[in-house]
Every structure is written in C-alpha cells, then in structure tokens.
Design an enzyme around this catalytic site. Structure first.
Site, PDB file in Angstrom:
ATOM      1  N   SER A  19       0.871  -1.172   0.000  1.00  0.00           N
ATOM      2  CA  SER A  19       0.000   0.000   0.000  1.00  0.00           C
ATOM      3  C   SER A  19       0.908   1.222   0.000  1.00  0.00           C
ATOM      4  O   SER A  19       2.083   1.139   0.369  1.00  0.00           O
ATOM      5  CB  SER A  19      -0.933   0.001   1.212  1.00  0.00           C
ATOM      6  OG  SER A  19      -0.202  -0.117   2.423  1.00  0.00           O
ATOM      7  N   ASP A 113      -0.089  14.846  14.993  1.00  0.00           N
ATOM      8  CA  ASP A 113       0.988  15.597  15.630  1.00  0.00           C
ATOM      9  C   ASP A 113       0.458  16.889  16.229  1.00  0.00           C
ATOM     10  O   ASP A 113      -0.540  17.441  15.742  1.00  0.00           O
ATOM     11  CB  ASP A 113       2.081  15.940  14.604  1.00  0.00           C
ATOM     12  CG  ASP A 113       2.779  14.703  14.077  1.00  0.00           C
ATOM     13  OD1 ASP A 113       2.932  13.735  14.852  1.00  0.00           O
ATOM     14  OD2 ASP A 113       3.151  14.691  12.886  1.00  0.00           O
ATOM     15  N   PHE A 223      14.297  14.677  10.701  1.00  0.00           N
ATOM     16  CA  PHE A 223      12.937  14.314  11.085  1.00  0.00           C
ATOM     17  C   PHE A 223      12.946  13.131  12.050  1.00  0.00           C
ATOM     18  O   PHE A 223      12.163  13.085  13.009  1.00  0.00           O
ATOM     19  CB  PHE A 223      12.103  13.984   9.848  1.00  0.00           C
ATOM     20  CG  PHE A 223      10.675  13.659  10.154  1.00  0.00           C
ATOM     21  CD1 PHE A 223       9.801  14.640  10.579  1.00  0.00           C
ATOM     22  CD2 PHE A 223      10.201  12.357  10.012  1.00  0.00           C
ATOM     23  CE1 PHE A 223       8.474  14.339  10.881  1.00  0.00           C
ATOM     24  CE2 PHE A 223       8.873  12.058  10.307  1.00  0.00           C
ATOM     25  CZ  PHE A 223       8.012  13.047  10.745  1.00  0.00           C
ATOM     26  N   HIS A 273       3.830  -0.991   3.699  1.00  0.00           N
ATOM     27  CA  HIS A 273       3.216   0.313   3.432  1.00  0.00           C
ATOM     28  C   HIS A 273       4.352   1.295   3.146  1.00  0.00           C
ATOM     29  O   HIS A 273       5.240   1.494   3.982  1.00  0.00           O
ATOM     30  CB  HIS A 273       2.414   0.772   4.651  1.00  0.00           C
ATOM     31  CG  HIS A 273       1.628   2.027   4.427  1.00  0.00           C
ATOM     32  ND1 HIS A 273       0.486   2.062   3.658  1.00  0.00           N
ATOM     33  CD2 HIS A 273       1.822   3.295   4.863  1.00  0.00           C
ATOM     34  CE1 HIS A 273      -0.002   3.298   3.646  1.00  0.00           C
ATOM     35  NE2 HIS A 273       0.794   4.064   4.364  1.00  0.00           N
TER      36      HIS A 273
END
Length: 305
Positions: A19, A113, A223, A273
């Site tokens: 996916s 978030d 990140f 995914h």
C-alpha cells in the site's frame, strides 16, 4: 543455496501486498508530481492508497479533492487519514461523514501531531477526541469501515515506556482497528521485537511495516531525531559525502530500501506500506525487486512471448 531463499522465489510477487501513502499537494507543481506518481504506481495494484490529513480547513479540502480524484479517475482504493488535532468531536464526525458520502470505506485513524509541530506538547481539544483509540471508536460507530492505526516499533516519543505504548495499541484494537501501520524504521530487529511485544499482549491484527525510501538523508535524519526513530550509524555511513551527488544518493537509497524490504520478506512479512513522499521512482524499483509487476509489464511480457 541462495537460489532457494524465499525472497527469490518466482512467485514471491503474488504473496507480497503493498500500500502507498500520498499527501495532498499545495501547489500546481506539486499536484502534477503527485499525479505522475499515482499514474506510475497505480498499475502495481496496491491494496489501498492513503492520503494524509492535518489540522485546518485548507488541508481538509486538499485531502478531500485528492481522494475524490482518486475515486473518480483511478482504479485505486483510497483510505482517508483522520486526526483529532484542533477539532471538536462534532467537527471530526462531520468530516468522517463527508468522506463516507464520497464513497470512502477505509480510514487511517491517528491522534495526529501537535499543531505546533513534532516535538512540542500535545493538548487535546477540550471538546474533541483525546487520542487515536477514541477516534477509532468514533469511526466504528459511524460505519463498517476498514480502520488502520499507527504503531511505533521504537515506541511513541511521548510514551514513558513500551508497556504504555502497547496498551494504547491494544485500546485501538479493542475499539475496532483492522490493522496497524508502523512509523518508519531502519532496524528490522526493532520491528520484530515490537511485533513480539504486541503478540504477547494479545494483539493479533496485522502490523504492517512502514517503509520510508531515503530521498534526502539529511532531511530524514533531522525528522527521525524529532520523532524518535533511530538512524543507525551504518545508514549514515552509506550516505556520507553524497549531499551534492543526487544520482549516487538515489542509487544508494534504492539499495538500502530494497535490502530492508527483502530482509523483512525473509522474516515472513507479507505486507508493506510505503511512505512515497509523492515520488514514484524508489518505490517502483523496490516493488519490482520483490516481484510486484505492473499490469502494463505483464501485458508486454505476454505479447513478447
């Protein structure tokens, strides 16, 4: 002996499912890139594609437009992201109904978030859903949806320990979650240990690894530091000195991601995914390596034969 490795079986592409995640574009240029990516990846016939969603009306509108176009112009099955951030319950419920009326049957339920960004304190809306588990319950009450939720192989950065983290996942499952999709990770042992923890806690839904191809190592490293994902030293070494060499960087990124996915296939993982970042190149290459072929390629191969 290596020729008998599971990941090299000729039928492996029939056993592995994928996916993809997209994010709604903000500009005309980003929109063009997104639909180039969708066009390239659609023939791989993913199980579903998810479209991210954040706080604020503009994000909601962009997400709705993207999902509508996927529904109307492609053969793909979209899953709409939902979050609790900065919204009262009735506002969230209205968005759920809006997506359902469009024909959406899959959702990705996330707390979301903090509005101020990753790493800042999260404060629930005083009239909103407090967390992902409550949001899953609202979705289940609203309809018979397929509901994916988040999971954290290195635990959520706000969780004090793994027991608390696994307990939250269990609450999501008890409220109706269909599967969990993990935050990206680069150490497969961490994923395997997390799945073992979940199984010991009585959680038996699929826990699908989230794979992030490294399009820009510096951005990914920054990140990762904010969201609590480990960047192993060996990974940093592979990208060392490639900041100004995008071609080699892309080749290394493709090799790293393919290595990770193939190792997980060897460990028995059958679903993946991909966080595409609205770029098709690395994701398409990785899928090709694990035997997933586009419909066009199958037709061309049959014609050549």
């Amino acid at each position: 002996m290596n020729q008998f490795r599971f990941s090299r079986r000729p039928d492996i592409g029939d056993k592995v499912k994928v996916s993809f995640e997209f994010f709604p574009p903000k500009t005309d240029e980003m929109e063009a890139r997104l639909w180039d990516t969708v066009t390239r990846l659609e023939p791989l016939k993913p199980k579903f594609v998810s479209v991210t969603y954040g706080a604020g009306g503009s994000t909601r509108e962009r997400t709705a437009r993207t999902i509508s176009r996927i529904l109307n112009e492609t053969s793909l099955t979209p899953a709409a992201h939902m979050t609790c951030v900065d919204a009262a319950r009735h506002e969230v419920d209205a968005v759920i109904q809006e997506f359902a009326d469009m024909g959406v049957k899959r959702f990705v339920a996330l707390r979301g978030d903090p509005a101020a960004g990753v790493g800042t304190a999260y404060r629930p809306h005083p009239e909103g859903y407090a967390n992902g588990a409550e949001l899953v319950g609202a979705l289940k009450d609203a309809g018979d949806f397929d509901i994916s939720v988040s999971a954290y192989p290195e635990k959520h950065p706000e969780s004090p320990d793994f027991a608390t983290d696994i307990d939250m996942l269990k609450r999501k499952v008890d409220n109706g979650a269909t599967r969990a999709i993990t935050q990206f990770f680069f150490d497969n042992d961490l994923y395997e240990r997390y799945v073992e923890r979940a199984r010991r806690a009585g959680i038996y839904i699929p826990i699908v690894p989230g794979i992030l191809p490294v399009h820009n190592f510096i951005q990914v490293a920054n990140f990762s530091a904010r969201c609590g994902a480990l960047v192993p030293a060996w990974l940093a070494e592979r990208f060392e000195g490639l900041q100004n060499d995008p071609q080699t960087h892309a080749l290394v990124a493709s090799a790293v991601a393919a290595e990770q996915v193939l190792d997980l296939v060897e460990r028995g993982v059958g679903d993946f995914h991909f966080y595409t970042m609205n770029r098709a190149d690395l994701v398409f290459a990785i899928c090709h390596m694990i035997g997933i072929r586009s419909h066009e390629a199958e037709v061309a191969g049959s014609a050549a034969a």
